[in-house]
Design an enzyme around this catalytic site. Structure first.
Site, PDB file in Angstrom:
ATOM      1  N   CYS A   1     -62.746  16.551  48.406  1.00 40.38           N
ATOM      2  CA  CYS A   1     -61.758  16.146  49.283  1.00 40.38           C
ATOM      3  C   CYS A   1     -60.299  16.391  48.953  1.00 40.38           C
ATOM      4  CB  CYS A   1     -61.922  14.571  49.467  1.00 40.38           C
ATOM      5  SG  CYS A   1     -61.223  13.612  47.998  1.00 40.38           S
TER       6      CYS A   1
ATOM      7  N   CYS B   1     -60.792  16.265  42.983  1.00 38.75           N
ATOM      8  CA  CYS B   1     -61.787  16.282  43.566  1.00 38.75           C
ATOM      9  C   CYS B   1     -62.068  17.398  44.553  1.00 38.75           C
ATOM     10  CB  CYS B   1     -62.020  15.074  44.345  1.00 38.75           C
ATOM     11  SG  CYS B   1     -63.598  15.131  45.396  1.00 38.75           S
TER      12      CYS B   1
ATOM     13  N   CYS C   1     -58.493  12.757  31.555  1.00 39.43           N
ATOM     14  CA  CYS C   1     -57.831  11.238  31.578  1.00 39.43           C
ATOM     15  C   CYS C   1     -57.706  11.050  33.159  1.00 39.43           C
ATOM     16  CB  CYS C   1     -56.739  11.460  30.921  1.00 39.43           C
ATOM     17  SG  CYS C   1     -55.620   9.969  30.807  1.00 39.43           S
TER      18      CYS C   1
ATOM     19  N   CYS D   1     -65.945   9.924  43.525  1.00 42.02           N
ATOM     20  CA  CYS D   1     -64.614   9.981  43.924  1.00 42.02           C
ATOM     21  C   CYS D   1     -64.459   8.932  44.799  1.00 42.02           C
ATOM     22  CB  CYS D   1     -64.408  11.337  44.613  1.00 42.02           C
ATOM     23  SG  CYS D   1     -62.818  11.465  45.610  1.00 42.02           S
TER      24      CYS D   1
ATOM     25  N   CYS E   1     -64.262  10.284  48.545  1.00 44.88           N
ATOM     26  CA  CYS E   1     -65.287  10.870  49.259  1.00 44.88           C
ATOM     27  C   CYS E   1     -66.519  10.610  49.047  1.00 44.88           C
ATOM     28  CB  CYS E   1     -65.077  12.411  49.616  1.00 44.88           C
ATOM     29  SG  CYS E   1     -65.047  13.082  47.976  1.00 44.88           S
TER      30      CYS E   1
END
Length: 129
Positions: free
Chosen positions: A97, A94, A117, A45, A48
């Site tokens: 976060c 995510c 995707c 991510c 984070c």
């Protein structure tokens, strides 16, 4: 995502990454960073650092965005119904976060039949050594 985290990310991220992760935007297809990226490693991510996908799980879907048939660990992502844009989809976030990553569809390859995707702008690549 709380307002403090949003302000922090606004300072730290490039505009497109902020637009995708916080404002739930979408980057243009076929011209994003990881669409044709072939290096070996993990995608984390961008907000984070949470590990999300491995290069071994990536495949060419022809959609214009990086596509993966599975994630590193189901605990690292969250999904929820998304009825924006006049259609019913499953949003991928995510789990650490709360940043928007993209969407998951059930038209992917075996073994899972899934197509995550994902926007390149929501990802940070960590190359294997």
């Amino acid at each position: 995502m709380d307002e403090k985290k949003k302000r922090q990310l606004k300072k730290e991220l490039p505009p497109m990454a902020y637009h995708v992760l916080v404002e739930k935007g979408t980057e243009p297809p076929f011209s994003n960073k990881y669409y044709n990226y072939e290096e070996k490693g993990e995608y984390h991510c961008a907000g984070c650092g949470n590990p999300l996908f491995r290069s071994e799980q990536k495949y060419r879907s022809g959609t214009g965005w990086p596509s993966f048939y599975d994630c590193v660990d189901k605990k690292n992502i969250e999904t929820r119904e998304d009825r924006s844009a006049g259609m019913a989809r499953t949003e991928v976030l995510c789990a650490s976060c709360g940043g928007h990553l993209g969407h998951v569809f059930s038209d992917g390859p075996k073994p899972t039949g899934l197509r995550y995707c994902i926007n390149s702008a929501a990802l940070k690549f960590n190359q294997k050594g």
